[in-house]
Each structure stands twice: as C-alpha cells, then as structure tokens.
Design a protein around this motif. Structure first.
Motif, PDB file in Angstrom:
ATOM      1  N   LYS A 118       0.785  -1.233   0.000  1.00 61.95           N
ATOM      2  CA  LYS A 118       0.000   0.000   0.000  1.00 61.95           C
ATOM      3  C   LYS A 118       0.823   1.293   0.000  1.00 61.95           C
ATOM      4  N   CYS A 119       2.107   1.227   0.351  1.00 65.91           N
ATOM      5  CA  CYS A 119       2.866   2.466   0.562  1.00 65.91           C
ATOM      6  C   CYS A 119       4.143   2.596  -0.271  1.00 65.91           C
ATOM      7  N   TYR A 120       4.763   1.464  -0.632  1.00 61.35           N
ATOM      8  CA  TYR A 120       6.083   1.540  -1.260  1.00 61.35           C
ATOM      9  C   TYR A 120       6.065   2.132  -2.670  1.00 61.35           C
ATOM     10  N   THR A 121       4.899   2.170  -3.304  1.00 62.56           N
ATOM     11  CA  THR A 121       4.838   2.767  -4.641  1.00 62.56           C
ATOM     12  C   THR A 121       5.360   4.201  -4.604  1.00 62.56           C
ATOM     13  N   CYS A 122       5.004   4.930  -3.548  1.00 69.39           N
ATOM     14  CA  CYS A 122       5.434   6.331  -3.424  1.00 69.39           C
ATOM     15  C   CYS A 122       6.488   6.545  -2.345  1.00 69.39           C
ATOM     16  N   HIS A 123       6.636   5.582  -1.462  1.00 75.99           N
ATOM     17  CA  HIS A 123       7.551   5.783  -0.328  1.00 75.99           C
ATOM     18  C   HIS A 123       8.443   4.558  -0.114  1.00 75.99           C
ATOM     19  N   GLY A 124       8.893   3.988  -1.228  1.00 74.14           N
ATOM     20  CA  GLY A 124       9.723   2.792  -1.145  1.00 74.14           C
ATOM     21  C   GLY A 124      11.115   3.002  -1.682  1.00 74.14           C
ATOM     22  N   ALA A 164       7.507  13.233  -1.441  1.00 75.12           N
ATOM     23  CA  ALA A 164       7.720  13.952  -0.174  1.00 75.12           C
ATOM     24  C   ALA A 164       9.039  13.605   0.500  1.00 75.12           C
ATOM     25  N   GLY A 165       9.963  13.030  -0.257  1.00 75.56           N
ATOM     26  CA  GLY A 165      11.256  12.674   0.327  1.00 75.56           C
ATOM     27  C   GLY A 165      11.159  11.635   1.422  1.00 75.56           C
ATOM     28  N   LEU A 166      10.032  10.905   1.476  1.00 75.24           N
ATOM     29  CA  LEU A 166       9.804   9.942   2.556  1.00 75.24           C
ATOM     30  C   LEU A 166       9.993   8.516   2.067  1.00 75.24           C
ATOM     31  N   ARG A 167      10.808   7.783   2.770  1.00 74.73           N
ATOM     32  CA  ARG A 167      11.067   6.379   2.468  1.00 74.73           C
ATOM     33  C   ARG A 167      10.693   5.554   3.698  1.00 74.73           C
ATOM     34  N   LEU A 168       9.754   4.629   3.520  1.00 73.86           N
ATOM     35  CA  LEU A 168       9.230   3.874   4.655  1.00 73.86           C
ATOM     36  C   LEU A 168       9.810   2.474   4.794  1.00 73.86           C
ATOM     37  N   ASP A 169      10.772   2.124   3.946  1.00 75.34           N
ATOM     38  CA  ASP A 169      11.315   0.764   4.038  1.00 75.34           C
ATOM     39  C   ASP A 169      12.583   0.691   4.884  1.00 75.34           C
ATOM     40  N   ILE A 170      13.082   1.805   5.358  1.00 76.97           N
ATOM     41  CA  ILE A 170      14.248   1.814   6.242  1.00 76.97           C
ATOM     42  C   ILE A 170      13.974   2.734   7.425  1.00 76.97           C
ATOM     43  N   ILE A 202       3.526   0.498  16.059  1.00 76.86           N
ATOM     44  CA  ILE A 202       4.125   1.757  16.518  1.00 76.86           C
ATOM     45  C   ILE A 202       4.102   1.811  18.045  1.00 76.86           C
ATOM     46  N   GLN A 203       2.981   1.397  18.640  1.00 76.10           N
ATOM     47  CA  GLN A 203       2.894   1.362  20.106  1.00 76.10           C
ATOM     48  C   GLN A 203       3.992   0.505  20.713  1.00 76.10           C
ATOM     49  N   GLN A 204       4.328  -0.607  20.031  1.00 78.48           N
ATOM     50  CA  GLN A 204       5.327  -1.541  20.559  1.00 78.48           C
ATOM     51  C   GLN A 204       6.747  -1.137  20.200  1.00 78.48           C
ATOM     52  N   GLY A 205       6.922   0.038  19.623  1.00 79.64           N
ATOM     53  CA  GLY A 205       8.269   0.544  19.373  1.00 79.64           C
ATOM     54  C   GLY A 205       8.652   0.681  17.919  1.00 79.64           C
ATOM     55  N   ALA A 206       7.783   0.288  17.009  1.00 81.88           N
ATOM     56  CA  ALA A 206       8.045   0.444  15.567  1.00 81.88           C
ATOM     57  C   ALA A 206       9.443  -0.049  15.186  1.00 81.88           C
ATOM     58  N   LYS A 207       9.743  -1.258  15.611  1.00 84.70           N
ATOM     59  CA  LYS A 207      11.073  -1.801  15.352  1.00 84.70           C
ATOM     60  C   LYS A 207      11.167  -2.389  13.954  1.00 84.70           C
ATOM     61  N   PHE A 208      12.096  -1.855  13.152  1.00 92.42           N
ATOM     62  CA  PHE A 208      12.378  -2.406  11.826  1.00 92.42           C
ATOM     63  C   PHE A 208      13.335  -3.582  11.969  1.00 92.42           C
ATOM     64  N   LYS A 209      13.237  -4.514  11.039  1.00 92.80           N
ATOM     65  CA  LYS A 209      14.134  -5.676  11.034  1.00 92.80           C
ATOM     66  C   LYS A 209      14.652  -5.897   9.622  1.00 92.80           C
ATOM     67  N   PRO A 210      15.816  -6.539   9.485  1.00 97.51           N
ATOM     68  CA  PRO A 210      16.235  -6.963   8.140  1.00 97.51           C
ATOM     69  C   PRO A 210      15.215  -7.939   7.586  1.00 97.51           C
ATOM     70  N   HIS A 211      15.129  -7.997   6.269  1.00 97.84           N
ATOM     71  CA  HIS A 211      14.202  -8.944   5.638  1.00 97.84           C
ATOM     72  C   HIS A 211      14.475 -10.357   6.150  1.00 97.84           C
ATOM     73  N   TRP A 212      13.417 -11.082   6.506  1.00 96.80           N
ATOM     74  CA  TRP A 212      13.562 -12.390   7.162  1.00 96.80           C
ATOM     75  C   TRP A 212      14.478 -13.336   6.395  1.00 96.80           C
ATOM     76  N   ALA A 213      14.423 -13.316   5.057  1.00 99.16           N
ATOM     77  CA  ALA A 213      15.181 -14.278   4.258  1.00 99.16           C
ATOM     78  C   ALA A 213      16.663 -13.964   4.237  1.00 99.16           C
ATOM     79  N   PHE A 214      17.046 -12.747   4.644  1.00 94.11           N
ATOM     80  CA  PHE A 214      18.454 -12.360   4.626  1.00 94.11           C
ATOM     81  C   PHE A 214      19.112 -12.506   5.998  1.00 94.11           C
ATOM     82  N   VAL A 215      18.368 -13.106   6.935  1.00 87.43           N
ATOM     83  CA  VAL A 215      18.908 -13.405   8.266  1.00 87.43           C
ATOM     84  C   VAL A 215      19.223 -14.897   8.317  1.00 87.43           C
TER      85      VAL A 215
END
Length: 776
Positions: free
Chosen positions: A53-59, A67-73, A134-147
């Motif tokens: 839903k979001c990466y088309t414009c923010h990926g 808007a200079g916004l990137r949501l994947d990192i 977001i309530q739980q800390g909005a923790k990003f992780k590396p893509h599961w397959a690259f771990v």
C-alpha cells in the motif's frame, strides 16, 4: 491422425467422474483479518502492508518517491518530514504523533493516505496492525530471508500422538493455532501411488501393490520408502525438476534453433541424484567443476549446467551483444535457482524492491564474465556445431571409466559445452541501462551485501569462490531455497509459495520456523538429499488422506496449513510415463540422447528456419518411441506440444516452479493422443492374453492405471461399456479396424478385432479418469 470417440463411448467417463470427483474448491483466500497479534512483527505483519500500500510512493525507488519519505528503512521513517516541519512519519511508541498512523486512519480525503486517487486503501485490520506496531516501538528488522536461519526449538502441540517426526510438530502446531485438525491416514493403495510418483515418477507395479498390502509390519512403509529411494528411476524423477532449473534443451534456441548435444550432462545429473551426491558438491561441480584442483572429466561435464542457455547461430549478429546476453543468463539463473532472488531486476537499474544495487548485479555478473566464449562462434552447420567452445570431447576411455554412466548409443563424436575461463581476466563494467556497449564504472567480483558480503580473504575471486560463499554457514538463502523447492515438489506448494522470489515482493513462508528447521537440519546432516526426501515422506503430514471436508475447504481452500494431503495433476513427463509403464510399453533404459515421439505433422516445420538438423521433424521408431518423458527432445522454438499442453517448461530460461492450468486441450490429449491410444491398444491385447474372465481383466487394467482396486459399481459400469462396445464393433468391423490402427507397436498376429477394440475403449476410458493423472 486424431481419433475422435463417439458420444456414447464418453458416457462411462462422465459417470465414473461423477462417482469419484470432489467438489470444485473455492478460490477465496485464507482469512488473515482476525485478531491483531499480541506481538506485531515487522517482517510478517507490517512490511507486507507497507509494501502493498505504501512503497509505490515511499519505497526503494528514488525516481517515484514522494515527499522525500522512504518507509522501508528506519532512519528515513523516523526523521523529520521536509514538507510538514516539526513532524515525523513514525515516532516509536507514539501512534498519535506519527503522521503515518494519523494519515492512514484519517477520514479526511485531503490528507488520507494512500490518497483515494491511488485506488489503494488500508483495511481496519491493517490500520490496527500499524498502530500496535508503533505502540510496541516500531522496530524495523532486516528482511527475514536475509537473516541466517537458526534451528528453532520444537513447538508444543496438544495432540502428542499424531506427529511421526519433528516436521509434524511444526505443521500440527500451525494447524492448532488456526483451529484445524489433520485428516486421517490415506488408504494403502493411494498412499503407495503417491509415494511411487514422488520418488520414482512411475506408478507402482502390481507386485509392489500386492507386497505392500500384504506387509502388516510396523516397518512396512519405511521399507518401501527405502526400496524406492534405491531405484535408478529416483534419479530420473529428480532430474525433471533440475532440467527446468538448468533450462536444459536439445537445441541452441533463437531463430535457427539447431541441434545441440548437451544430453551427457543430463546423464550426469541422473547419476548424481542416484549416487546421492551431497547438494553442496552437486552445485559446486556445476558452478566451478573446471576450477577444482585436479578436475577430471566428471567435474568438467558437470559444468554443462552453465552452458545450457540459448546460443545464437544467426549470421550478422553483434558478437559482444550476445556474449553479454549469455553472461546475464548465467547471473540470473544463479540468483533465481540457488538464492531464490530476482537478481535480474537489477540488470538495468537498482532493484525496485529488494536491497540490490545495479553495481551489485554486475559484481555478481563478473564471476561469469571470464568464460572463453564468444557471442557467435559459428552459424548452422554439421556435427561440429552441436556444442560450442569451451567444450569437451568424451572419449571411449571416458565411457569405459569415470563416465561409464553415460548411455552412449552410437559411435558418433560426442561433444558437450562446458565452462572454462580464459587465462587473462576480462574487465567487468556496470552497463548503463543494461546495454551491452554502455560501459560505465568498472567492478570486481562480489555479492549482495544484504545477503552476505563476499570475503576476498576467505574465497578466491572466481566461480569456485562464489560456490564457497554460497555454502558458507552464514549464507541465509542456500539451504532454505533448496529445501523449499523439495517441499514444493512433494506438496505442490513451497513453504514459501514464490519459490523463485524470497525477496520483499515474494510471499511470506507459511511455516517460517519449519523452513528454518529444515534448512539447518539439511546443512548439519551433510546436505543429504535422499535423507531430506525420506524425512518429508515419512511424516504424518505426508501420509494424510486428501479427502476435503467442507469446513476445511472454506477455511483453508489452498491447503496452506496442510490439514489434508494435496491433490494435483501429475507433471507432463509423468503423465506420459504412467501411460507407457502401465501398458507395458516403457523402455526402461537410463540416460542417452533425447528422442522424437509421435507429433502432429507439419507443426514443427511451421516454426523452423529451414536450416540445420532440426529443420524438419523426423520421428523416431522402435524402442525410442517408448522412452520416459524426461528424454523427449526439446526444441525451444517448437517444444513438444502434448507436454506443453500439460504445462511443461519450454526451457527458454530458468524455472523453479511450473504454472498449472486446466484446459479442454488436456482432455483432448488424453482422448486422442496416439501414444495414449497405442498404449490402450497394447494393454488391451495383453489383458486378452490372460487366462481370466472379463471382470478380472478390467480389475487388472484399473489397478495398473489408477493404482487401486475398483469398487463394484465401477467394475459394473466398465463391464457394461465393454459389452456395448463389442456389439457395436461386431456390427461395424471396419470401425474396429480403424480404432485399432494407431501407433507402430504391432497388432497381435491372431485375435478377435472387435473384442480387442472394445477392450481398448475400456482402457482408454480408465486413462481418462481425472483420478488417473492426479497424484493423490
């Protein structure tokens, strides 16, 4: 010539299908919008929403970013927004201060995201997932397959009696989570059929059926598994998938599409599977056998894997353009088949979704860029063009020695295209927009950093070093990708459904802990392929009935949670094999050159350039007509029509999963193909030679073809049909002769033709049951 059955001859087919068929499954997806998980995971719950839903414009794609916004990192998502000073897209722990949450939950169309004009919208469930994350800390992780995978602890299950090995615990745990229960055990006959097709690709013999049914010991099933794994037909079955992976064909491709002699490499693949060569050695020899210390003929032959790509023989082409095409093919094949990533997407620009830059693509490309080859070596000619340099000539000494597994059937010169690097190092450049002559920055061999950086101190900067990198314990993909392919071969669907794409646009694993457990276990046990196959088929999961209950069909139409055995059509090659084996026609010789069975006249010539050995279709005769589907000659521009109708690959490029279609053409093949009709005639003649009554003959035919004993109603239907057909053929003896005039296998010297034609129609009917060409 097509044989069109009369309407009344098809009625028993419809009746039997009515007796045996299941209701057609609903295609609605598994309901994922239930309770929001207690712990929201970025990889498994959040990133799929953002990606859709979001990466088309923010990926990752800088050219389309708004808007200079990137949501994947994380760094970009947390920083101050340029267009709305003093605000942040995401504030960990504070949804009401996070513009992402405020906008996706807003009803104001002026600020709502995604904007209504995009036709994208988050569901209430998806909004709640983002809020809780977001309530739980909005923790990003590396893509599961690259771990790198770690072997997880075995999960707790309520039903302690059902699991037969550790794999079952993971499957049952997931079932219990979603409120499903496993099916009961499949009956012996259907289970044996399933097992034989999965391990050998052939139906069980009557002797195997009888022996398995009579063995009531606790070890009976495992004993049968072990016996099947030792058969030479195991290697042939396994090779079918690997031919798709390796884009094996018997022609060079492109317009002229002349003959090539790459089949000895196929013989090696069969041999490697039958001798249970460890997967790490199997791949290393194919990637870099020529670079191994003291490399001999077998190691050199194995490298044919990377010379199976299309090669042009058309005069006037630009040499460098096609040489670059060959290197790109090897790079793309390496990524898709062994790493399960869409590396080809970075050929012209940075990958739009995965963290692979164009520079990293050409660093990987550099490993394959030093081969002693040219774009155009020669145009269409004689046998000297059947393999392209670098090549090896297989000698008589090789055939008597280390390459004795090759089935050389004549005394012709035998040459095979293999890998071999030039003495000097060819420079590699990033190619602007992927154009062969647009050299930009020079690069050296390397691998994607997001997977595992290439350590030049640990590995040589060549294909052998690349193989060592591939099997480094820190590589997160190699074992996962292969065990997933094997799971897919057996269950029809991988734990990761997108088996060629473990990247961010691929599907998430249905059983992530099981995938990691299998991967680590496979690696820790010496990359033992037969052991892996045995582990899977020994499970209670595998041995379930395929009966579909209405409630299960509604809740899990695609059987993602494996609460029943899957039911799907056999691959194209195995449909041919079952027809030939059950009729007694199959030529059991292993390996050798590809063959040209029956084919509609004129089809081949319509797509041929008129040059070379394959300009016209010259059908084979004798035993060559009855070889397994694996050995059917594949000309890329005119692949075997009956196999293509059953979704076989045309081998233009690497394929790790075939498409599955259902079309009326498939029914027409089973009703009219000369090979099916000839097999029906031959089996009918053999049945009539038996000293038994008509009922016993029909039961025997049914068991040979469907691998189970028919019920009384089925026998009655077929017997009535046999009697009706016999009457008709006695009234129309010319029609009987016409029906029997199919195929080259000789008719019996003596016999009652109306009786033979009637029995042939019965056999054809059994071949046309949906059950016949289904695995479960």
């Amino acid at each position: 010539m097509l044989h069109i059955p009369r309407l009344n001859s098809l009625l028993p087919v419809a009746l039997l299908l009515g007796v045996l068929a299941c209701n057609a499954p609903s295609r609605s997806p598994v309901n994922q919008e239930g309770r929001v998980p207690d712990i929201v995971d970025y990889n498994f719950h959040v990133r799929p929403i953002l990606s859709d839903k979001c990466y088309t414009c923010h990926g990752p794609d800088a050219n389309k970013r708004e808007a200079g916004l990137r949501l994947d990192i994380a760094d970009s998502a947390y920083k101050l927004l340029k267009e709305t000073p003093g605000t942040h897209a995401i504030v960990p722990g504070k949804p009401l201060e996070s513009q992402v949450y405020l906008r996706i939950s807003s009803s104001d169309t002026a600020i709502k995201m995604p904007p209504p004009s995009s036709n994208l919208q988050l569901s209430t469930y998806e909004i709640k997932v983002i809020e809780k994350w977001i309530q739980q800390g909005a923790k990003f992780k590396p893509h599961w397959a690259f771990v790198p995978p770690e072997k997880p602890a075995l999960p707790e299950v309520t039903d302690q009696q059902w699991p037969r090995n550790d794999i079952d615990r993971f499957v049952l745990h997931k079932m219990e989570e979603v409120g499903l229960k496993p099916n009961g055990l499949a009956d012996q006959e259907r289970l044996l059929k399933r097992l034989c097709y999965d391990i050998t690709g052939l139906p069980p013999s009557l002797e195997e059926m009888t022996r398995f049914a009579a063995d009531t010991s606790a070890a009976a099933y495992e004993k049968m598994v072990d016996q099947l794994l030792q058969k030479p037909t195991f290697g042939e079955k396994m090779a079918i998938h690997w031919m798709d992976v390796a884009r094996y064909a018997d022609s060079h491709g492109y317009q002229d599409d002349n003959y090539r002699t790459q089949w000895p490499w196929r013989d090696w693949v069969i041999h490697a599977f039958n001798t249970n060569m460890p997967y790490n050695q199997f791949i290393t020899w194919q990637l870099a056998g020529d670079l191994l210390p003291g490399a001999g003929p077998e190691q050199l032959l194995a490298t044919g894997f990377n010379r199976n790509h299309k090669i042009t023989e058309e005069g006037g082409v630009i040499d460098e353009e096609y040489r670059v095409e060959y290197v790109s093919d090897r790079t793309n094949t390496f990524g898709k088949s062994l790493l399960g990533i869409t590396m080809e997407c970075a050929h012209c620009h940075d990958h739009k979704y995965d963290p692979f830059s164009q520079k990293e693509y050409y660093e990987l490309y550099a490993f394959f860029n030093n081969v002693k080859e040219v774009g155009l070596e020669s145009t269409v000619g004689g046998p000297e063009t059947y393999a392209k340099k670098p090549l090896m000539e297989i000698t008589k000494a090789d055939l008597k020695g280390v390459l004795s597994f090759i089935n050389q059937q004549d005394s012709n010169r035998l040459i095979v295209s293999i890998m071999g690097d030039q003495d000097s190092v060819r420079k590699t450049y990033i190619l602007g927009r992927g154009n062969y002559d647009a050299h930009t920055e020079e690069v050296v061999p390397g691998t994607p950093h997001s997977i595992l950086p290439f350590d030049t101190k640990a590995y040589p900067s060549n294909r052998l070093g690349l193989s060592q990198w591939l099997f480094d314990k820190r590589n997160p993909l190699t074992a996962r990708v292969f065990v997933n392919q094997m799971w897919q071969e057996i269950f029809g669907r991988g734990i990761v459904k997108t088996s060629g794409d473990f990247g961010m646009q691929g599907e998430l694993p249905s059983h992530p802990e099981l995938l990691d457990w299998l991967a680590v276990d496979f690696e820790n046990n010496g990359w033992n392929i037969k052991r892996l196959i045995k582990q899977i088929v020994m499970t209670a999961t595998y041995r379930q009935s395929s009966v579909i209950e209405k409630e299960k069909l509604k809740r899990d139409p695609d059987n993602v949670y494996l609460s029943r055995a899957p039911r799907f059509r056999l691959p194209a090659e195995l449909i041919r094999d079952l027809v030939l084996e059950s009729s007694g026609l199959l030529n059991h010789s292993i390996g050798g050159p590809s063959v040209k069975p029956y084919q509609p006249k004129g089809l081949w010539e319509l797509a041929s350039s008129g040059r070379g050995q394959l300009a016209t279709y010259i059908q084979d005769h004798g035993d060559k007509l009855y070889r397994r589907g694996l050995y059917t000659l594949i000309k890329r521009t005119v692949p075997p029509p009956s196999m293509m109708i059953f979704d076989a690959s045309n081998r233009d490029q690497c394929e790790v999963k075939r498409l599955t279609t259902n079309t009326p053409l498939q029914a027409l093949i089973m009703l009219n193909d000369p090979q099916v009709l000839e097999a029906s005639r031959v089996l009918a003649a053999r049945l009539l030679e038996d000293n038994s009554n008509t009922t016993d003959k029909i039961v025997k035919a049914f068991r040979l073809i469907t691998c189970r004993t028919p019920v009384e109603k089925e026998v009655k239907l077929l017997q009535e049909y046999y009697e009706d057909q016999q009457k008709e053929f006695r009234q129309q003896p010319v029609m009987a002769a016409k029906v029997l005039a199919v195929g080259e296998y000789p008719l019996p010297a003596k016999g009652d033709l109306p009786v033979l034609a009637a029995m042939m129609q019965v056999v054809t009917t059994i071949y046309n049951l949906e059950e016949t060409i289904s695995k479960s």
